[in-house]
Design an enzyme around this catalytic site. Structure first.
Site, short mmCIF file in Angstrom:
data_model
loop_
_atom_site.label_atom_id
_atom_site.label_comp_id
_atom_site.label_asym_id
_atom_site.label_seq_id
_atom_site.Cartn_x
_atom_site.Cartn_y
_atom_site.Cartn_z
N TRP A 187 0.89 -1.13 0.02
CA TRP A 187 -0.02 -0.04 0.22
C TRP A 187 1.06 1.22 -0.18
CZ3 TRP A 187 -0.18 3.63 3.97
CH2 TRP A 187 -1.08 4.91 3.58
N LYS A 228 -6.81 2.58 -2.10
CA LYS A 228 -7.42 3.56 -1.31
C LYS A 228 -8.20 4.90 -1.96
CE LYS A 228 -6.08 6.18 3.02
NZ LYS A 228 -5.18 6.09 3.97
N ASP A 259 -9.71 -2.95 1.71
CA ASP A 259 -9.85 -2.29 3.17
C ASP A 259 -11.26 -1.66 3.30
OD1 ASP A 259 -9.72 -0.33 5.23
OD2 ASP A 259 -7.59 -0.73 5.27
N ASP A 294 -12.12 7.18 6.49
CA ASP A 294 -11.24 6.14 6.92
C ASP A 294 -10.58 5.99 8.35
OD1 ASP A 294 -9.62 3.84 6.68
OD2 ASP A 294 -8.12 4.80 5.41
C1 RNT Z 1 -3.74 2.98 5.28
C2 RNT Z 1 -3.99 1.45 4.82
C3 RNT Z 1 -2.83 0.50 5.15
C4 RNT Z 1 -2.26 0.87 6.42
C5 RNT Z 1 -1.37 0.14 7.14
C6 RNT Z 1 -0.45 0.63 8.33
O1 RNT Z 1 -5.07 3.61 4.62
O2 RNT Z 1 -5.13 0.84 5.42
O3 RNT Z 1 -2.89 -0.91 5.04
O4 RNT Z 1 -3.40 0.94 7.57
O5 RNT Z 1 -0.34 -0.71 6.20
ZN ZN Z 2 -5.44 -1.12 5.22
#
Ligand code: RNT
Ligand code: ZN
Length: 418
Positions: A187, A228, A259, A294
């Site tokens: 990410w 994201k 996510d 988020d």
């Molecule tokens: C950030 C992402 C990512 C992080 C972690 C720390 O928005 O969700 O996965 O939360 O890698």
């Molecule tokens: Zn994440």
């Protein structure tokens, strides 16, 4: 505390009630026992990590709160994770970020990291019955800026490419050592505050960077790419958007990480599962709880989570979906946060596994939509709590709220003294 005999009696009633709807409770518990959650190491220390030069958290993510007891060292973090795991039924995985390496107080820049920095983690995981997952870390570094792998400046881009390649090698070593593939999540926060006039340019660069990073084939690790919607300070444009990674993953056979905090708040993440299963190899989940943005609140058993786990079970995809947690709350006891979120996820999985699915499927196939809706409503009141209590009992972890005093005690003796 509820007595064992009471738990047993309630369980037996539940077994009968479910059997009447064609649900095999014993089978559901066997299935639940086979699911390992990937616990995120970063809830223990507010995403700080162990770099000697560790600085502030950047990359558009934020931890709020200053509850005492944050893990400050590798030893404290390991002890906290073990404590949390002792209160969560089953055996689990631990997801490490690169900044959690065992650097022995030395400055090891991100483009210098090696498997040796994770040797003690591999050993620890083996001794404590964890399997490891891994993450590249491109935030909280002087070269993070607003653009890393999508940076037109080759010096910066190559730095992060090197970092990501090294992280894949580390993941490969972890996977080899544990005899089970290590899931490596990539990410990056790359984006901008205002809309760039050339959106395409940065996405093209990111595609090239990923191609370079993934050029080496490995057998013991799997690549996951996390999309994201936006980050703080980077609200108008995210290079690695969902469309971008879905396209990349579908075309190049990579695993997309969903996510649950990375979408518009009215978007249904559960609805994405069946489409991804058709076009990408597997799915990685980051289970989180967004409140208005988020915000990474502690996961609780709510409708969003239940929708997601039900969908996984309905798609019969437990073997293709990896369930990782990703939230960070520094306003409450951090070990408590792990336990609440992990147990909530497991409860949601149990409810899904106990769904009278054969009957629901039949109603649907026959066009009996009143019956389908009625049974779904009634299923909400089925005695899954009694089955959950039995699951905890059988796994030797506290039943119900019985973990509260255990965490209070650990706080008194350990975390409050930090
Ligand atoms: C950030 C992402 C990512 C992080 C972690 C720390 O928005 O969700 O996965 O939360 O890698
Ligand atoms: Zn994440």
């Amino acid at each position: 505390m509820t007595k064992e005999s009471t738990i047993q009696a309630a369980y037996e009633v539940a077994v009968e009630r479910y059997a009447a709807l064609g649900v095999d409770v014993k089978q559901a518990l066997d299935n639940l026992n086979s699911i390992s959650l990937s616990l995120h190491c970063w809830q223990a220390d507010d995403v700080s990590g162990f770099e000697s030069q560790g600085g502030e958290l950047t990359g558009g993510i934020q931890v709020t709160g200053n509850y005492p007891g944050r893990a400050r060292s590798i030893e404290e973090l390991r002890a906290d994770i073990k404590k949390a795991a002792s209160l969560i039924p089953g055996t689990h995985r631990l997801s490490l970020h690169e900044i959690y390496g065992d650097f022995g107080g030395k400055k090891v820049d991100r483009d210098e990291v090696e498997p040796a920095h994770f040797a003690s983690w591999i050993q620890w995981a083996k001794e404590n019955d964890f399997k490891l997952d891994f993450n590249t870390t491109s935030f909280s570094h002087p070269k993070s800026g607003d653009l890393t792998l999508a940076n037109p400046d080759d010096a910066i881009r190559n730095f992060w490419i090197e970092h990501s390649k090294r992280c894949r090698l580390i993941s490969e070593e972890m996977g080899k050592a544990q005899g089970d593939p290590c899931m490596m999540n990539l990410w990056i926060h790359d984006g901008s505050k205002e809309v760039p006039v050339n959106r395409l340019k940065y996405r093209r660069i990111l595609e090239q960077s990923l191609d370079e990073i993934f050029a080496t084939e490995y057998a013991n690790m799997k690549d996951c790419i996390e999309a994201k919607l936006f980050g703080i300070g980077l609200e108008s444009y995210t290079v690695g958007s969902y469309d971008f990674y879905l396209g990349y993953g579908a075309k190049k056979g990579k695993i997309v990480t969903l996510d649950t905090g990375h979408f518009h708040l009215t978007e249904n993440v559960a609805d994405k599962i069946s489409s991804l299963l058709l076009f990408t190899p597997e799915i990685m989940l980051h289970v989180s709880r967004p409140i208005r943005w988020d915000s990474d609140h502690v996961v609780i058993l709510n409708d969003d989570l239940s929708d997601l786990t039900r969908e996984i079970v309905r798609c019969n995809a437990l073997d293709r979906i990896h369930i990782g947690l990703d939230y960070f709350d520094a306003t409450i006891n951090r070990i408590g946060a792990y336990v609440i979120g992990s147990r909530a996820t497991q409860k949601a999985l149990l409810v899904a596994l106990l769904e009278p699915s054969a009957l629901l499927q039949r109603y649907e196939a026959e066009g009996n939509y009143f019956e389908r809706l009625a049974l779904q409503e009634e299923a909400k009141g089925l005695p899954w709590g009694a089955v959950w209590d039995m699951h905890c009992l059988q796994n030797g972890v506290p039943v119900g709220e019985g973990y509260i005093p255990v965490i209070q005690q650990y706080e008194k003796e350990v975390t409050s003294k930090r």
